[in-house]
Design an enzyme around this catalytic site. Structure first.
Site, PDB file in Angstrom:
ATOM      1  N   ALA B  74       0.838  -1.202   0.000  1.00  0.00           N
ATOM      2  CA  ALA B  74       0.000   0.000   0.000  1.00  0.00           C
ATOM      3  C   ALA B  74       0.867   1.242   0.000  1.00  0.00           C
ATOM      4  O   ALA B  74       2.012   1.223   0.444  1.00  0.00           O
ATOM      5  CB  ALA B  74      -0.907   0.012   1.223  1.00  0.00           C
ATOM      6  N   ASP B  75       0.316   2.298  -0.541  1.00  0.00           N
ATOM      7  CA  ASP B  75       0.993   3.589  -0.487  1.00  0.00           C
ATOM      8  C   ASP B  75      -0.064   4.662  -0.250  1.00  0.00           C
ATOM      9  O   ASP B  75      -1.135   4.627  -0.860  1.00  0.00           O
ATOM     10  CB  ASP B  75       1.738   3.870  -1.794  1.00  0.00           C
ATOM     11  CG  ASP B  75       2.761   4.971  -1.615  1.00  0.00           C
ATOM     12  OD1 ASP B  75       3.881   4.677  -1.177  1.00  0.00           O
ATOM     13  OD2 ASP B  75       2.412   6.149  -1.869  1.00  0.00           O
ATOM     14  N   THR B  76       0.207   5.589   0.653  1.00  0.00           N
ATOM     15  CA  THR B  76      -0.785   6.601   1.010  1.00  0.00           C
ATOM     16  C   THR B  76      -0.165   7.993   0.924  1.00  0.00           C
ATOM     17  O   THR B  76       0.950   8.206   1.382  1.00  0.00           O
ATOM     18  CB  THR B  76      -1.290   6.348   2.455  1.00  0.00           C
ATOM     19  OG1 THR B  76      -1.872   5.039   2.525  1.00  0.00           O
ATOM     20  CG2 THR B  76      -2.351   7.367   2.847  1.00  0.00           C
TER      21      THR B  76
END
Lengths: 195, 195
Positions: B74-76
């Site tokens: 994931a990347d936020t």
């Protein structure tokens, strides 16, 4: 007018509310209201929760002699299509509630009341919660965890039901049971800073 | 196709993502991606986070020989008026970011990638976060707690910034860094059930 040195009292037995308030560097004590005030029938949910929160604050105020004490009370209900969903208590009722919630938006209403002496400030907060479509197998698996039984509306968004909730509109902490942003604003009017 | 007996790998060093995944009765291991893939400049935030999540999953996949392993990456990012807000690192930058966020809606974008062997599923999730108007004293008090320094956008809604956020629209857990409802759906496509 209170200040950050005032005695702070949470008038709730809810472990989730206590946990939410514990994040702030402010000491408080818990004096649960029994909350046995009967709610006048047929009130809209927003009025109902405010009335109940106010009654809880008043109930605890009667047992506290310190007139500078600041009392926080809250009441939360889950509403679906105008119907209030309580704690299911049994797996059968939990399954029925979750089946009704599937694919729909339910509304979580919290009433908040902060009281110091005879002065009170009340507010109401609403968060809309959209469930994705659930399969019967998912509902059964969730009910089997036991989590829904003691939750209003049969779900805990803060926990396993995070898998079921597609989106919310409003304050997340209202869904957990204590709308923190609003609480901070009410407390500020009594000179109490949470930060 | 994986199953619930498959090896599950979280390709992230984020303690918050690990904590969110730990709520489910499923064992997993953590192999952090370095995530040093350069992002092509000027991508819209939704495409950017998907690209970065996909790159992280691919990076970890290269180190894992078990072709049945299921990798979650994931990347936020936090975006305000088209500008990406990173981790402030210093109190001065934290104060500037919070001043910019005050009274405005920022957007939290997460890219999610689930990978098993050569098969990948990616998704993007966006949550709008509305800050109430903040005073300079509040911003200073918040910065002094140290919380903003290592948070993208200089705030942790899950913690003290709960006092600043009036409402959100979208998945709460996306703001914390891992959109759980969407993750559950992607994992299901690989035969992995979180519940």
């Amino acid at each position: 007018m209170a200040s950050n040195n005032a005695r702070l009292i949470l008038a709730s037995a809810s472990p989730r509310r206590k946990e939410l308030l514990e994040r702030f560097a402010l000491s408080f004590e818990v004096i649960p209201a029994r909350g046995e005030e009967a709610a006048p029938g047929e009130l809209p949910p927003g009025d109902l929760v405010c009335r109940l929160a106010e009654a809880k604050a008043a109930e605890v105020a009667r047992t506290v002699s310190d007139s500078r004490a600041v009392i926080i009370a809250a009441d939360t209900v889950v509403e679906l299509d105008g119907r209030i969903l309580g704690k299911p208590g049994t797996p059968e009722r939990a399954k029925a509630m979750l089946t009704a919630l599937s694919g729909k938006t339910n509304r979580v209403w919290s009433g908040l009341c902060v009281r110091c002496g005879e002065e009170t400030r009340c507010a109401c907060e609403r968060t809309d919660v959209l469930f994705r479509e659930l399969t019967e197998a998912e509902i059964d698996a969730y009910v089997a965890t036991g989590e829904p039984l003691d939750k209003a509306g049969a779900y805990g968004y803060q926990s396993l039901a995070s898998l079921f909730v597609e989106r919310i509109e409003g304050d997340y902490f209202n869904v957990v049971g204590l709308p923190l942003c609003r609480l901070g604003e009410l407390l500020r009017e009594f000179g109490v800073a949470l930060l």
